[in-house]
Design a protein around this motif. Structure first.
Motif, PDB file in Angstrom:
ATOM      1  N   ARG A  87       0.830  -1.212   0.000  1.00  0.00           N
ATOM      2  CA  ARG A  87       0.000   0.000   0.000  1.00  0.00           C
ATOM      3  C   ARG A  87       0.865   1.263   0.000  1.00  0.00           C
ATOM      4  O   ARG A  87       0.555   2.243  -0.676  1.00  0.00           O
ATOM      5  N   TYR A  88       1.958   1.267   0.768  1.00  0.00           N
ATOM      6  CA  TYR A  88       2.807   2.466   0.864  1.00  0.00           C
ATOM      7  C   TYR A  88       4.094   2.314   0.056  1.00  0.00           C
ATOM      8  O   TYR A  88       4.615   3.277  -0.482  1.00  0.00           O
ATOM      9  N   ASP A  89       4.668   1.112   0.037  1.00  0.00           N
ATOM     10  CA  ASP A  89       5.727   0.753  -0.902  1.00  0.00           C
ATOM     11  C   ASP A  89       6.929   1.697  -0.841  1.00  0.00           C
ATOM     12  O   ASP A  89       7.203   2.453  -1.782  1.00  0.00           O
ATOM     13  N   ILE A  90       7.640   1.641   0.290  1.00  0.00           N
ATOM     14  CA  ILE A  90       8.827   2.477   0.461  1.00  0.00           C
ATOM     15  C   ILE A  90       9.933   2.095  -0.539  1.00  0.00           C
ATOM     16  O   ILE A  90      10.884   2.851  -0.749  1.00  0.00           O
ATOM     17  N   ALA A  91       9.757   0.938  -1.188  1.00  0.00           N
ATOM     18  CA  ALA A  91      10.733   0.521  -2.206  1.00  0.00           C
ATOM     19  C   ALA A  91      10.811   1.523  -3.357  1.00  0.00           C
ATOM     20  O   ALA A  91      11.800   1.573  -4.079  1.00  0.00           O
ATOM     21  N   ARG A  92       9.748   2.338  -3.512  1.00  0.00           N
ATOM     22  CA  ARG A  92       9.791   3.361  -4.562  1.00  0.00           C
ATOM     23  C   ARG A  92      10.956   4.313  -4.356  1.00  0.00           C
ATOM     24  O   ARG A  92      11.414   4.974  -5.283  1.00  0.00           O
ATOM     25  N   PHE A  93      11.444   4.430  -3.106  1.00  0.00           N
ATOM     26  CA  PHE A  93      12.559   5.330  -2.808  1.00  0.00           C
ATOM     27  C   PHE A  93      13.873   4.563  -2.650  1.00  0.00           C
ATOM     28  O   PHE A  93      14.839   5.107  -2.133  1.00  0.00           O
ATOM     29  N   GLY A  94      13.887   3.300  -3.056  1.00  0.00           N
ATOM     30  CA  GLY A  94      15.100   2.494  -2.890  1.00  0.00           C
ATOM     31  C   GLY A  94      15.343   2.102  -1.457  1.00  0.00           C
ATOM     32  O   GLY A  94      16.469   1.821  -1.054  1.00  0.00           O
ATOM     33  N   MET A  95      14.266   2.075  -0.633  1.00  0.00           N
ATOM     34  CA  MET A  95      14.438   1.888   0.813  1.00  0.00           C
ATOM     35  C   MET A  95      13.736   0.632   1.315  1.00  0.00           C
ATOM     36  O   MET A  95      13.342   0.567   2.466  1.00  0.00           O
ATOM     37  N   GLU A  96      13.564  -0.373   0.444  1.00  0.00           N
ATOM     38  CA  GLU A  96      12.788  -1.520   0.886  1.00  0.00           C
ATOM     39  C   GLU A  96      13.518  -2.384   1.905  1.00  0.00           C
ATOM     40  O   GLU A  96      12.918  -3.197   2.584  1.00  0.00           O
ATOM     41  N   LYS A  97      14.814  -2.210   2.024  1.00  0.00           N
ATOM     42  CA  LYS A  97      15.566  -3.092   2.918  1.00  0.00           C
ATOM     43  C   LYS A  97      15.726  -2.457   4.295  1.00  0.00           C
ATOM     44  O   LYS A  97      16.470  -1.498   4.469  1.00  0.00           O
ATOM     45  N   PHE A  98      15.027  -2.983   5.288  1.00  0.00           N
ATOM     46  CA  PHE A  98      15.291  -2.622   6.675  1.00  0.00           C
ATOM     47  C   PHE A  98      16.434  -3.511   7.136  1.00  0.00           C
ATOM     48  O   PHE A  98      16.295  -4.730   7.190  1.00  0.00           O
ATOM     49  N   SER A  99      17.578  -2.924   7.415  1.00  0.00           N
ATOM     50  CA  SER A  99      18.756  -3.719   7.726  1.00  0.00           C
ATOM     51  C   SER A  99      18.735  -4.189   9.177  1.00  0.00           C
ATOM     52  O   SER A  99      18.493  -3.408  10.093  1.00  0.00           O
ATOM     53  N   SER A 100      19.022  -5.468   9.366  1.00  0.00           N
ATOM     54  CA  SER A 100      19.118  -6.008  10.726  1.00  0.00           C
ATOM     55  C   SER A 100      20.477  -5.712  11.340  1.00  0.00           C
ATOM     56  O   SER A 100      20.660  -5.905  12.542  1.00  0.00           O
ATOM     57  N   SER A 101      21.419  -5.303  10.530  1.00  0.00           N
ATOM     58  CA  SER A 101      22.731  -4.925  11.055  1.00  0.00           C
ATOM     59  C   SER A 101      22.886  -3.413  10.997  1.00  0.00           C
ATOM     60  O   SER A 101      22.738  -2.815   9.919  1.00  0.00           O
ATOM     61  N   PRO A 102      23.184  -2.764  12.122  1.00  0.00           N
ATOM     62  CA  PRO A 102      23.381  -1.309  12.074  1.00  0.00           C
ATOM     63  C   PRO A 102      24.521  -0.901  11.160  1.00  0.00           C
ATOM     64  O   PRO A 102      24.545   0.230  10.662  1.00  0.00           O
TER      65      PRO A 102
END
Ligand code: SF4
Length: 201
Positions: free
Chosen positions: A85-100
Motif C-alpha cells: 500500500r505504501y511501498d517504500i521501495a519506490r525510494f530504494g528503501m525496501e531493505k530494513f537492515s538487521s545490522s546497524p
C-alpha cells in the motif's frame, strides 16, 4: 576565448553549458547560431549535467536503508511502510537492515524507556557515517503523554535528530512525508544533524 568585456552580459546565452561555466565566446554570444552552436545545443539536450556533490546526495537518498528498530505502538505504523500500500521501495528503501553497520537511517518509533537509552545509542554508534535519525511520534520527540520518570523526554537528548514527525501515532503517510523531507534536506546540501550539533558545540 573569454567573453569580450563590451558584450552585454544580459544578452548572453542562458544555455546550461554557458551557465555551467563554459566561457566560450561562441557559446555565450546569442546571435547568429552556427553549426557548432546547434550541435552543442543538441548535445546539451542529450546530456545530463550535474556536480559530484549532487550525484552523491542523489545516491544517498535513493539507497537509504533504515535500521530495524521499533520500540512501541509507533513501530506498527512504521512497519506498514514496506507494504504494497505504501511501498517504500519506490525510494530504494525496501531493505530494513538487521545490522546497524548496513543501515544509515534510524527511525525511533515509539517511547524510549531510560533502560533502552543505552542500547539505542549503541545501535546508533554502530551505524556508519553519514547517518540520519527520524524521531517518529510524540513519544520519541518529547516523551508524549508519558511525562514520568521512566521515559526519556525526547530522544534528541541521546542522539542528534534530523527530522521530527508529529502525531500519536503518525500515520504511515506522515512518516513517508518525513522521509521525503529528509531526502530534500540531503539534496539541498544540509549536513546530517550530528555534524551540525558537533559544529555548534
Ligand atoms: S506517540 Fe502514541 S502511538 Fe507512538 S509510541 Fe507514543 S503513545 Fe504509542
Amino acid at each position: 576565448m573569454a567573453l569580450d568585456k563590451s558584450v552585454d552580459q544580459s544578452r548572453a546565452s542562458k544555455r546550461p553549458l554557458a551557465q555551467a561555466g563554459l566561457q566560450s565566446e561562441r557559446l555565450l554570444w546569442p546571435a547568429k547560431k552556427g553549426v557548432f552552436e546547434e550541435e552543442v545545443e543538441q548535445m546539451e539536450d542529450a546530456l545530463g549535467l550535474t556536480t559530484l556533490e549532487k550525484a552523491v546526495a542523489w545516491a544517498q537518498t535513493k539507497s537509504m536503508w533504515p535500521a530495524t528498530f521499533g520500540l512501541a505502538c509507533c513501530a506498527i505504523e512504521m512497519m506498514s511502510i514496506v507494504s504494497s500500500r505504501y511501498d517504500i521501495a519506490r525510494f530504494g528503501m525496501e531493505k530494513f537492515s538487521s545490522s546497524p553497520r548496513q543501515a544509515d537511517l534510524m527511525i525511533v518509533s515509539g517511547r524510549v524507556a531510560h533502560k533502552m537509552a543505552a542500547p539505542l545509542r549503541q545501535v546508533y554508534d554502530q551505524m556508519l557515517e553519514p547517518k540520519w535519525v527520524i524521531a517518529m511520534g510524540a513519544c520519541a520527540s518529547s516523551g508524549g503523554m508519558f511525562n514520568n520518570y521512566t521515559i526519556l523526554q525526547g530522544v534528541d537528548k541521546i542522539v542528534p535528530v534530523d527530522i521530527h514527525v508529529p502525531g500519536c501515532p503518525p500515520r504511515p503517510e506522515a512518516l513517508m512525508e518525513g522521509i521525503v523531507r529528509l531526502h530534500e534536506k540531503i539534496m539541498a546540501g544540509v549536513p546530517p544533524a550530528y555534524q551540525i550539533r558537533g559544529a555548534a558545540s
